[in-house]
Design an enzyme around this catalytic site. Structure first.
Site, PDB file in Angstrom:
ATOM      1  N   ASP A 152      27.462  35.943  46.519  1.00  0.00           N
ATOM      2  CA  ASP A 152      27.679  35.940  44.887  1.00  0.00           C
ATOM      3  C   ASP A 152      26.401  36.650  44.186  1.00  0.00           C
ATOM      4  O   ASP A 152      25.273  36.147  44.685  1.00  0.00           O
ATOM      5  CB  ASP A 152      27.613  34.428  44.738  1.00  0.00           C
ATOM      6  CG  ASP A 152      28.615  33.609  45.100  1.00  0.00           C
ATOM      7  OD1 ASP A 152      29.886  33.983  45.002  1.00  0.00           O
ATOM      8  OD2 ASP A 152      28.515  32.935  45.940  1.00  0.00           O
ATOM      9  N   THR A 154      36.186  43.219  53.673  1.00  0.00           N
ATOM     10  CA  THR A 154      36.154  41.699  53.537  1.00  0.00           C
ATOM     11  C   THR A 154      37.286  41.418  52.135  1.00  0.00           C
ATOM     12  O   THR A 154      37.356  42.457  51.617  1.00  0.00           O
ATOM     13  CB  THR A 154      34.760  40.873  53.425  1.00  0.00           C
ATOM     14  OG1 THR A 154      34.410  40.952  52.037  1.00  0.00           O
ATOM     15  CG2 THR A 154      33.889  41.145  54.252  1.00  0.00           C
ATOM     16  N   GLU A 186      35.059  42.344  49.304  1.00  0.00           N
ATOM     17  CA  GLU A 186      34.819  43.575  49.143  1.00  0.00           C
ATOM     18  C   GLU A 186      36.237  44.460  48.470  1.00  0.00           C
ATOM     19  O   GLU A 186      36.045  45.315  47.554  1.00  0.00           O
ATOM     20  CB  GLU A 186      34.626  44.212  50.457  1.00  0.00           C
ATOM     21  CG  GLU A 186      34.342  45.698  50.887  1.00  0.00           C
ATOM     22  CD  GLU A 186      34.140  46.110  52.142  1.00  0.00           C
ATOM     23  OE1 GLU A 186      34.457  45.353  52.995  1.00  0.00           O
ATOM     24  OE2 GLU A 186      33.719  47.268  52.092  1.00  0.00           O
TER      25      GLU A 186
END
Ligand SMILES: C[S@@+](CC[C@H](N)C(=O)[O-])C[C@H]1O[C@@H](n2cnc3c(N)ncnc32)[C@H](O)[C@@H]1O
Length: 239
Positions: free
Chosen positions: A145, A216, A219
């Site tokens: 984050d 990911t 991503e």
């Protein structure tokens, strides 16, 4: 998984250790909605895959001795599930506090018959603080984050304390691999990690995405929003 840009105030500050000092956490636990399949995975598969004793050395959670790779904040686990198949000769430990994400990861591990992965729905920092020096071969942190607001920067996982902990935990020559789609966070990471003398940047300053890291979930979300992705790779110095 958090939308990191809303107000988190100080409501989730919790005691940290016996001296009762308080540490600001890098995540907020939110009751996400679990699908029935994810709930079943937590009920039936978590006992099989979880770290039985998070205070014991992580290597003891496996029946075999092998390089130990730790992923902090594995989200829905798509990367961890893939990497553990791609690197079958390594042992993996994944930390994630978000229940639906963990449920999804467990389903993937089970469906693919993985036996080289252990997981923990715990604050990775708290567990890792208790781990022995030089006991980890590689630490992976993908799309943590970014906590973009200035007043939330104190929540960023990557901090001077984190850098010192990573250096201590990595064996000499061990690697810290990070990726982010928030360029100001990449710059922050470099600044913080450059100040840790025991870590050496192997990038210029970044690296291309290495073959061991798949794309990911977060991503893909960042890329759809037009964000640029940065991969950072640091090595623990020998002395
Ligand atoms: C933005 S998500 C990224 C997930 C995944 N790595 C990806 O790229 O799709 C960051 C995740 O890190 C988890 N996280 C943050 N701090 C953590 C900590 N100290 N221990 C365990 N999980 C943490 C959060 O719950 C969240 O799911």
């Amino acid at each position: 998984m958090n939308d990191a840009d809303d107000d988190r105030s100080e409501r989730d500050r919790e005691p940290d250790g016996p001296d009762r000092r308080r540490r600001v956490r890098s995540f907020v636990r939110r009751p996400g909605r679990l699908t029935p399949a994810q709930q079943r995975a937590l009920d039936e598969l978590l006992p099989r895959y979880r770290l039985a004793d998070p205070t014991a050395p992580l290597a003891e959670a496996f029946e075999r001795s092998a390089p130990l790779i730790v992923e902090i904040g594995c989200g829905n686990g798509d990367a961890l599930c893939w990497m553990s198949g791609n690197e079958p000769d390594s042992n993996f430990v994944g930390f994630e506090v978000h229940e639906p994400g963990m449920g999804r990861l467990l389903r993937c591990l089970d469906a693919n018959g993985r036996s080289n992965v252990r997981v923990a729905m715990l604050d990775a920092v708290e567990v890792l603080q208790g781990q022995p020096d030089g006991s980890i071969d590689m630490l992976r942190v993908y799309f943590p984050d970014p906590w973009p607001k200035k007043r939330h920067h104190k929540r960023r996982l990557v901090s001077p304390t984190f850098a010192a902990m990573a250096r201590r935990l990595l064996r000499p020559g061990g690697m810290l691999h990070l990726a982010t789609d928030w360029v100001p966070y990449a710059e922050w990471m470099h600044e913080v990690l450059a100040a840790e003398a025991g870590l050496e940047n192997l990038g210029h300053p970044d690296i291309e995405r290495p073959e061991w890291r798949p794309e990911t979930h977060f991503e893909r979300r960042g890329l759809k929003r037009g964000h640029e992705v940065r991969d950072l790779l640091y090595r623990a110095r020998s002395s």
